[in-house]
Write a protein that holds these residues in place. Structure first.
Motif, mmCIF file in Angstrom:
data_model
loop_
_atom_site.group_PDB
_atom_site.id
_atom_site.type_symbol
_atom_site.label_atom_id
_atom_site.label_comp_id
_atom_site.label_asym_id
_atom_site.label_seq_id
_atom_site.Cartn_x
_atom_site.Cartn_y
_atom_site.Cartn_z
ATOM 1 N N LYS A 40 0.816 -1.225 0.000
ATOM 2 C CA LYS A 40 0.000 0.000 0.000
ATOM 3 C C LYS A 40 0.854 1.282 0.000
ATOM 4 O O LYS A 40 0.495 2.288 0.601
ATOM 5 N N THR A 91 2.014 4.636 -1.417
ATOM 6 C CA THR A 91 1.396 5.642 -2.271
ATOM 7 C C THR A 91 2.164 5.758 -3.584
ATOM 8 O O THR A 91 3.375 5.862 -3.594
ATOM 9 N N LYS A 96 3.780 8.820 -7.275
ATOM 10 C CA LYS A 96 3.337 9.567 -6.086
ATOM 11 C C LYS A 96 2.774 10.940 -6.478
ATOM 12 O O LYS A 96 1.758 11.374 -5.933
ATOM 13 N N ALA A 127 -0.573 10.315 -8.105
ATOM 14 C CA ALA A 127 -1.562 9.945 -7.082
ATOM 15 C C ALA A 127 -2.029 11.186 -6.314
ATOM 16 O O ALA A 127 -3.226 11.349 -6.048
ATOM 17 N N LYS A 163 -5.847 12.490 -6.498
ATOM 18 C CA LYS A 163 -6.616 12.484 -5.252
ATOM 19 C C LYS A 163 -7.071 13.886 -4.861
ATOM 20 O O LYS A 163 -8.235 14.091 -4.511
#
Length: 191
Positions: free
Chosen positions: A78, A80, A173, A176, A180
């Protein structure tokens, strides 16, 4: 027609349209900015455009050089950006095409036209637009930017090949974070 050829043609057409739109946008924005600022600020903008091309060229090479396995291990823990890194590797051909060909080539073209504006500004300051000064400045600055671009891309390729895992996980990263926090989809959805 074979489905792979259809997908390839569709991607090629899509990327050509995206390139046209982005090139027009960046050309208009850089020209408008450069006409409003002093030549030294314009030169900094040209350098930023060149470094953007170098960084995206490095990202494209890293995506093709990286191996998928480490990112699956990171994704299972998990970490990121690992899931995004896997998507980048699975779509390395498209990711590299976008980074190297779209952003990289646009940066090269826009930096050239932006440099022309800077050269003209400096030439007019030095000698009221004398053609000898313009030619000399044009040759020197163009040669400098070309050397910086080629040398920077050569160094970037070295790092892209030898540090591809680190480069792609950091890229994952960043993607992401953007997806997000800004709700902007950058990578295709996984199936």
């Amino acid at each position: 027609m074979h489905p792979r050829i259809k997908r390839s043609l569709k991607f090629s057409l899509t990327i050509a349209v995206i390139t046209f739109v982005l090139a027009a946008f960046f050309s208009i924005v850089s020209s408008a900015l450069l006409e409003q600022v002093a030549w030294y600020i314009g030169f900094i903008i040209v350098l930023l455009i060149v470094f953007t091309g170098i960084i995206f060229d490095m990202l494209g090479i890293a995506s093709t050089a990286a191996k998928e396995a480490p990112f699956h291990a990171m994704a299972s823990e998990k970490i990121t950006g690992a899931r995004e890194a896997v998507i980048i590797i699975k779509n390395a051909d498209k990711f590299a095409s976008f980074c190297n060909d779209v952003i990289g080539d646009i940066s090269g073209i826009v930096s050239g036209s932006a440099l022309t504006i800077v050269v003209l500004q400096v030439a007019f300051l030095i000698s009221d637009g004398g053609s000898t000064t313009q030619i000399t400045l044009s040759v020197l600055l163009t040669s400098f930017i070309a050397a910086l671009t080629v040398g920077g891309k050569a160094i970037g390729k070295y790092f892209a090949i030898h540090s591809s895992t680190n480069i792609i996980i950091y890229t994952g990263k960043i993607i992401a974070f953007i997806e997000k926090n800004f709700k902007i989809r950058i990578l295709p959805k996984t199936k």
